[in-house]
Design a protein around this motif. Structure first.
Motif, PDB file in Angstrom:
ATOM      1  N   THR A 290       0.849  -1.183   0.000  1.00 18.03           N
ATOM      2  CA  THR A 290       0.000   0.000   0.000  1.00 18.03           C
ATOM      3  C   THR A 290       0.890   1.240   0.000  1.00 18.03           C
ATOM      4  OG1 THR A 290      -0.163  -0.130   2.412  1.00 18.03           O
ATOM      5  CG2 THR A 290      -1.921  -1.156   1.135  1.00 18.03           C
ATOM      6  N   CYS A 291       0.298   2.422   0.006  1.00 16.49           N
ATOM      7  CA  CYS A 291       1.069   3.648  -0.162  1.00 16.49           C
ATOM      8  C   CYS A 291       2.206   3.743   0.856  1.00 16.49           C
ATOM      9  CB  CYS A 291       0.162   4.865  -0.030  1.00 16.49           C
ATOM     10  SG  CYS A 291       0.987   6.409  -0.485  1.00 16.49           S
ATOM     11  N   GLY A 292       3.421   3.925   0.351  1.00 17.98           N
ATOM     12  CA  GLY A 292       4.606   4.018   1.203  1.00 17.98           C
ATOM     13  C   GLY A 292       5.369   2.729   1.349  1.00 17.98           C
ATOM     14  N   ASP A 293       4.834   1.600   0.860  1.00 14.74           N
ATOM     15  CA  ASP A 293       5.510   0.308   0.985  1.00 14.74           C
ATOM     16  C   ASP A 293       6.555   0.136  -0.116  1.00 14.74           C
ATOM     17  OD1 ASP A 293       4.017  -0.245   3.181  1.00 14.74           O
ATOM     18  OD2 ASP A 293       2.713  -1.720   2.230  1.00 14.74           O
ATOM     19  N   TYR A 294       7.551  -0.702   0.149  1.00 18.42           N
ATOM     20  CA  TYR A 294       8.686  -0.871  -0.765  1.00 18.42           C
ATOM     21  C   TYR A 294       9.429  -2.156  -0.418  1.00 18.42           C
ATOM     22  CZ  TYR A 294      11.090   0.640   3.432  1.00 18.42           C
ATOM     23  OH  TYR A 294      11.535   0.729   4.732  1.00 18.42           O
ATOM     24  N   LEU A 295      10.329  -2.556  -1.308  1.00 23.67           N
ATOM     25  CA  LEU A 295      11.272  -3.657  -1.079  1.00 23.67           C
ATOM     26  C   LEU A 295      12.579  -3.257  -1.756  1.00 23.67           C
ATOM     27  CD1 LEU A 295      12.084  -6.568  -0.269  1.00 23.67           C
ATOM     28  CD2 LEU A 295      11.085  -7.332  -2.422  1.00 23.67           C
ATOM     29  N   LEU A 296      13.652  -3.196  -0.989  1.00 30.32           N
ATOM     30  CA  LEU A 296      14.917  -2.687  -1.501  1.00 30.32           C
ATOM     31  C   LEU A 296      15.715  -3.770  -2.233  1.00 30.32           C
ATOM     32  CD1 LEU A 296      15.912  -0.378   1.498  1.00 30.32           C
ATOM     33  CD2 LEU A 296      14.637   0.189  -0.589  1.00 30.32           C
ATOM     34  N   VAL A 297      16.877  -3.378  -2.741  1.00 28.28           N
ATOM     35  CA  VAL A 297      17.642  -4.187  -3.702  1.00 28.28           C
ATOM     36  C   VAL A 297      18.126  -5.500  -3.091  1.00 28.28           C
ATOM     37  CG1 VAL A 297      19.581  -4.158  -5.310  1.00 28.28           C
ATOM     38  CG2 VAL A 297      18.399  -2.031  -4.751  1.00 28.28           C
ATOM     39  N   HIS A 298      17.900  -6.593  -3.822  1.00 26.52           N
ATOM     40  CA  HIS A 298      18.355  -7.926  -3.434  1.00 26.52           C
ATOM     41  C   HIS A 298      18.423  -8.780  -4.689  1.00 26.52           C
ATOM     42  CE1 HIS A 298      13.989  -8.099  -3.548  1.00 26.52           C
ATOM     43  NE2 HIS A 298      14.079  -9.409  -3.711  1.00 26.52           N
ATOM     44  N   ASP A 299      18.993  -9.982  -4.575  1.00 25.75           N
ATOM     45  CA  ASP A 299      19.175 -10.822  -5.773  1.00 25.75           C
ATOM     46  C   ASP A 299      18.375 -12.119  -5.757  1.00 25.75           C
ATOM     47  OD1 ASP A 299      20.579 -12.375  -3.956  1.00 25.75           O
ATOM     48  OD2 ASP A 299      22.557 -11.916  -4.789  1.00 25.75           O
ATOM     49  N   ASP A 300      17.715 -12.463  -4.645  1.00 27.41           N
ATOM     50  CA  ASP A 300      16.927 -13.693  -4.500  1.00 27.41           C
ATOM     51  C   ASP A 300      17.786 -14.957  -4.442  1.00 27.41           C
ATOM     52  OD1 ASP A 300      14.497 -12.499  -4.303  1.00 27.41           O
ATOM     53  OD2 ASP A 300      13.622 -13.355  -6.102  1.00 27.41           O
ATOM     54  N   LEU A 301      19.105 -14.810  -4.527  1.00 24.08           N
ATOM     55  CA  LEU A 301      19.973 -15.990  -4.617  1.00 24.08           C
ATOM     56  C   LEU A 301      20.053 -16.686  -3.263  1.00 24.08           C
ATOM     57  CD1 LEU A 301      21.871 -17.658  -6.385  1.00 24.08           C
ATOM     58  CD2 LEU A 301      23.731 -16.136  -5.704  1.00 24.08           C
ATOM     59  N   LEU A 302      19.531 -17.894  -3.198  1.00 24.92           N
ATOM     60  CA  LEU A 302      19.545 -18.657  -1.964  1.00 24.92           C
ATOM     61  C   LEU A 302      19.227 -20.118  -2.252  1.00 24.92           C
ATOM     62  CD1 LEU A 302      19.854 -18.191   1.121  1.00 24.92           C
ATOM     63  CD2 LEU A 302      17.376 -18.099   1.244  1.00 24.92           C
TER      64      LEU A 302
ATOM     65  N   GLU B 159      11.983  -2.956 -10.366  1.00 20.22           N
ATOM     66  CA  GLU B 159      13.106  -2.170 -10.855  1.00 20.22           C
ATOM     67  C   GLU B 159      14.352  -3.052 -10.939  1.00 20.22           C
ATOM     68  OE1 GLU B 159      11.377   2.047  -9.100  1.00 20.22           O
ATOM     69  OE2 GLU B 159      13.277   1.275  -8.315  1.00 20.22           O
ATOM     70  N   ILE B 160      14.950  -3.073 -12.115  1.00 20.19           N
ATOM     71  CA  ILE B 160      16.044  -3.989 -12.432  1.00 20.19           C
ATOM     72  C   ILE B 160      17.370  -3.229 -12.423  1.00 20.19           C
ATOM     73  CG2 ILE B 160      16.907  -5.654 -14.106  1.00 20.19           C
ATOM     74  CD1 ILE B 160      14.181  -6.363 -12.894  1.00 20.19           C
ATOM     75  N   PHE B 161      18.410  -3.833 -11.816  1.00 18.81           N
ATOM     76  CA  PHE B 161      19.714  -3.196 -11.700  1.00 18.81           C
ATOM     77  C   PHE B 161      20.770  -3.966 -12.483  1.00 18.81           C
ATOM     78  CE2 PHE B 161      17.409  -1.537  -8.177  1.00 18.81           C
ATOM     79  CZ  PHE B 161      17.971  -0.298  -7.886  1.00 18.81           C
ATOM     80  N   SER B 162      21.689  -3.228 -13.084  1.00 21.02           N
ATOM     81  CA  SER B 162      22.891  -3.838 -13.635  1.00 21.02           C
ATOM     82  C   SER B 162      23.907  -3.991 -12.509  1.00 21.02           C
ATOM     83  CB  SER B 162      23.460  -2.982 -14.766  1.00 21.02           C
ATOM     84  OG  SER B 162      23.723  -1.672 -14.288  1.00 21.02           O
ATOM     85  N   SER B 163      25.017  -4.704 -12.758  1.00 27.23           N
ATOM     86  CA  SER B 163      26.017  -4.940 -11.718  1.00 27.23           C
ATOM     87  C   SER B 163      27.418  -4.774 -12.289  1.00 27.23           C
ATOM     88  CB  SER B 163      25.845  -6.338 -11.109  1.00 27.23           C
ATOM     89  OG  SER B 163      25.844  -7.332 -12.113  1.00 27.23           O
TER      90      SER B 163
ATOM     91  N   PHE C 178      19.750  -8.620  -9.574  1.00 27.55           N
ATOM     92  CA  PHE C 178      19.391  -7.605  -8.590  1.00 27.55           C
ATOM     93  C   PHE C 178      18.139  -6.841  -9.024  1.00 27.55           C
ATOM     94  CE2 PHE C 178      23.940  -8.131  -7.648  1.00 27.55           C
ATOM     95  CZ  PHE C 178      23.857  -8.334  -6.281  1.00 27.55           C
ATOM     96  N   HIS C 179      17.219  -6.703  -8.094  1.00 24.88           N
ATOM     97  CA  HIS C 179      15.953  -6.034  -8.376  1.00 24.88           C
ATOM     98  C   HIS C 179      15.372  -5.488  -7.080  1.00 24.88           C
ATOM     99  CE1 HIS C 179      15.059 -10.175  -7.212  1.00 24.88           C
ATOM    100  NE2 HIS C 179      13.852  -9.761  -6.846  1.00 24.88           N
ATOM    101  N   GLN C 180      14.376  -4.622  -7.209  1.00 29.62           N
ATOM    102  CA  GLN C 180      13.661  -4.114  -6.053  1.00 29.62           C
ATOM    103  C   GLN C 180      12.240  -3.759  -6.479  1.00 29.62           C
ATOM    104  OE1 GLN C 180      15.643  -0.558  -4.643  1.00 29.62           O
ATOM    105  NE2 GLN C 180      14.700   0.755  -6.177  1.00 29.62           N
ATOM    106  N   VAL C 181      11.373  -3.560  -5.486  1.00 24.70           N
ATOM    107  CA  VAL C 181      10.023  -3.049  -5.743  1.00 24.70           C
ATOM    108  C   VAL C 181      10.022  -1.589  -5.322  1.00 24.70           C
ATOM    109  CG1 VAL C 181       7.576  -3.217  -5.186  1.00 24.70           C
ATOM    110  CG2 VAL C 181       8.962  -5.298  -5.373  1.00 24.70           C
ATOM    111  N   GLY C 182       9.838  -0.692  -6.296  1.00 26.82           N
ATOM    112  CA  GLY C 182       9.810   0.736  -5.991  1.00 26.82           C
ATOM    113  C   GLY C 182       8.653   1.083  -5.075  1.00 26.82           C
ATOM    114  N   GLU C 183       8.840   2.112  -4.285  1.00 24.76           N
ATOM    115  CA  GLU C 183       7.825   2.523  -3.319  1.00 24.76           C
ATOM    116  C   GLU C 183       6.500   2.834  -4.015  1.00 24.76           C
ATOM    117  OE1 GLU C 183       6.976   6.133  -0.102  1.00 24.76           O
ATOM    118  OE2 GLU C 183       8.948   5.936  -1.055  1.00 24.76           O
ATOM    119  N   VAL C 184       5.416   2.291  -3.485  1.00 23.55           N
ATOM    120  CA  VAL C 184       4.072   2.609  -3.976  1.00 23.55           C
ATOM    121  C   VAL C 184       3.716   4.017  -3.514  1.00 23.55           C
ATOM    122  CG1 VAL C 184       1.620   2.023  -3.799  1.00 23.55           C
ATOM    123  CG2 VAL C 184       3.324   0.219  -4.068  1.00 23.55           C
TER     124      VAL C 184
END
Length: 544
Positions: free
Chosen positions: A176-188, A217-221, A252-258
């Motif tokens: 919801t408004c203000g929520d986010y998920l910062l940069v990570h790679d899911d590697l596990l 949001e997709i990041f290069s490395s 690497f990716h993240q979910v931008g803030e809603v």
């Protein structure tokens, strides 16, 4: 913390009457997100059966996707379905209209009316999440969707990607408004393919625009497998679209803030699991950069009486400060510098265009700006030189009784950094922020604003628990929460918080932290008012 309502309660660090795009939140009697979602519930969905779009069951399309995926040569788009594969910075495939037309509205209905949402809050994220779909027998459509993933999508993905996929894990996420998920790679462990299925079945908002936030949001490395700014690609939420990518050391990716109050970002997300990702294990264990420490500048001899508030030069005040630090390991010294010095420094930081700033990365560890100290002039240079001077080492020895620069000090060292904080900035927990020995931290604010550059200190136990949380998958876009993970999260969010430093202008915070203590600076939401401009922080650490 368990939540049963899909509408997020207001939090202290959020503006209560405005969102980032200037919208005003709706009161309890108007049509908020829960009201709009409820309109979907009017139909009888008891006999609905989910099914894949027949276009994705055609052999010709499967062969096209397989060829495009395995070639890894360039981006491609299939005209009939609109399916796309992006090759850079890592492969990601988008499949529009995954389910037969209109079917996913019934999924949203069930998610709103039957799913029990848990609030997830850490350094890396804030959003709502369900338990794993395999534990939701009361939700027949979501169970049906899980079976569709297992029996139809999994073998189809094996054919497209040429990977052996053993099983799938999935859960629901709501931002919801203000929520986010910062940069990570899911590697596990054994994660092979990550997926996100988007649900946005509302009139005129089937596809979000970037101003509403919530983009993948997709990041290069770089050559060391660290994610780099700026964002390379943004994929906006689109109703009934399925996205997947191969998990690796560069995914690497993240979910931008809603940023909208109108609708939540709803997804079903998770992983297809297979053989252990051993080939990428070495890259995934890369260490975050650590701050550089320097010896005190013996050539710099500032006159404390010209800079500091006179009260902090008095012997009685120093004794009082020392007693407080002995008892609590921290203190906040208000109006630390003379007011005229503070005002000059703040004005220079806001207006001096000769000051050079650079973004501090990597993106999975930090996102804020730091001043190139070589460009510091005038009052700013004066203050920064003070923090590296013999005079400051002696003053801190009087404040703390630590032998930072006495006869028993082995190699006195300090790090000094001037930071600039704006919307979207953060630091996250990681080895680069864990103290490997006893350290004295100084934090000084200029142009402070509530909710921006808030620092949280965590106990050594929390630092050790963080890897366990990552192994349980709680810090990624698609997490399966279980009792063990919830216990870890509760421990970190409550018992393990040692101290929270909130921004106050011209206040010097002194914190003595023992070996193993860690800290992070909370993500600055776009709901945080920065009407006066960015927040500046002089951040220093001292060692004996």
């Amino acid at each position: 913390m368990e939540e049963t309502s899909p509408v997020k309660a207001k939090r202290k660090d959020k503006v209560e009457d405005k969102c980032a795009d200037g919208e005003t939140p709706l009161d309890a009697h108007s049509e908020g997100p829960h009201k709009k979602l409820a309109r979907i519930s009017e139909a009888d969905n008891a006999n609905v059966e989910l099914s894949l779009n027949t276009a994705y069951q055609q052999k010709e399309l499967t062969q096209w996707l397989q060829s495009a995926w395995l070639s890894q040569a360039k981006s491609a788009k299939e005209d009939a379905t609109g399916a796309q594969i992006y090759a850079e910075p890592f492969q990601i495939c988008l499949l529009p209209e995954l389910l037969s037309k209109g079917r996913n509205q019934t999924l949203v209905d069930e998610m709103i009316n039957k799913v029990h949402w848990s609030r997830k809050q850490m350094d890396l994220y804030e959003f709502y999440q369900s338990t794993d779909l395999s534990n939701m027998a009361e939700c027949k459509l979501l169970t049906n969707f899980l079976q569709l993933l297992r029996k139809q999508v999994r073998p189809w993905l094996e054919e497209v990607t040429n990977l052996k996929l053993d099983y799938v894990s999935a859960s629901c996420s709501m931002y919801t408004c203000g929520d986010y998920l910062l940069v990570h790679d899911d590697l596990l462990k054994d994660r092979q393919i990550a997926f996100i299925y988007y649900l946005s079945p509302w009139d005129n908002v089937a596809e979000w625009n970037e101003q509403q936030g919530g983009c993948l949001e997709i990041f290069s490395s770089d050559e060391q497998c660290f994610p780099q700014f700026p964002v390379h690609r943004k994929i906006a939420p689109k109703n009934n679209q399925f996205a997947f990518f191969k998990v690796g050391s560069r995914s690497f990716h993240q979910v931008g803030e809603v940023t909208t109050f109108d609708y939540p970002r709803l997804t079903i997300n998770g992983w297809f699991h297979g053989a252990t990702n051993e080939s990428s294990a070495a890259d995934s264990s890369r260490a975050f950069p650590r701050p550089s420490y320097l010896q005190p500048d013996v050539n710099n001899k500032p006159v404390l009486g010209l800079l500091l508030n006179d009260v902090y030069l008095k012997a009685a005040t120093r004794r009082s400060i020392q007693k407080r630090i002995e008892e609590n390991s921290e203190i906040c010294l208000y109006e630390f510098f003379k007011r005229e010095k503070f005002e000059l420094a703040r004005a220079q930081l806001l207006n001096d265009e000769t000051l050079a700033w650079r973004r501090q990365g990597p993106a999975n560890a930090h996102n804020y700006e730091v001043l190139d100290l070589n460009t510091a002039r005038g009052t700013i240079e004066e203050l920064l030189q003070l923090f590296r001077s013999n005079a400051m080492f002696h003053l801190l020895r009087d404040f703390t009784d630590l032998d930072l620069y006495g006869v028993d000090a082995i190699t006195p060292m300090c790090s000094v950094e001037l930071q600039r904080w704006s919307h979207g900035n953060y630091t996250v927990l990681g080895d680069g922020l864990v103290s490997d020995e006893n350290t004295l931290d100084l934090v000084y604010y200029l142009n402070a604003s509530e909710g921006a550059a808030v620092i949280t200190y965590l106990s050594p136990d929390a630092a050790q628990a963080q890897p366990a949380m990552l192994e349980n998958g709680i810090s990624t876009d698609s997490d399966a929460a279980d009792d063990t993970v919830d216990e870890l999260e509760d421990e970190i969010s409550d018992d393990s918080v040692l101290l929270t430093i909130t921004p106050v202008d011209n206040a010097l915070n002194i914190v003595y932290r023992c070996e193993g203590t860690t800290k992070f600076t909370k993500y600055v939401s776009r709901n945080t008012p920065l009407d006066k401009g960015p927040v500046f922080v002089i951040s220093c650490s001292y060692r004996e």
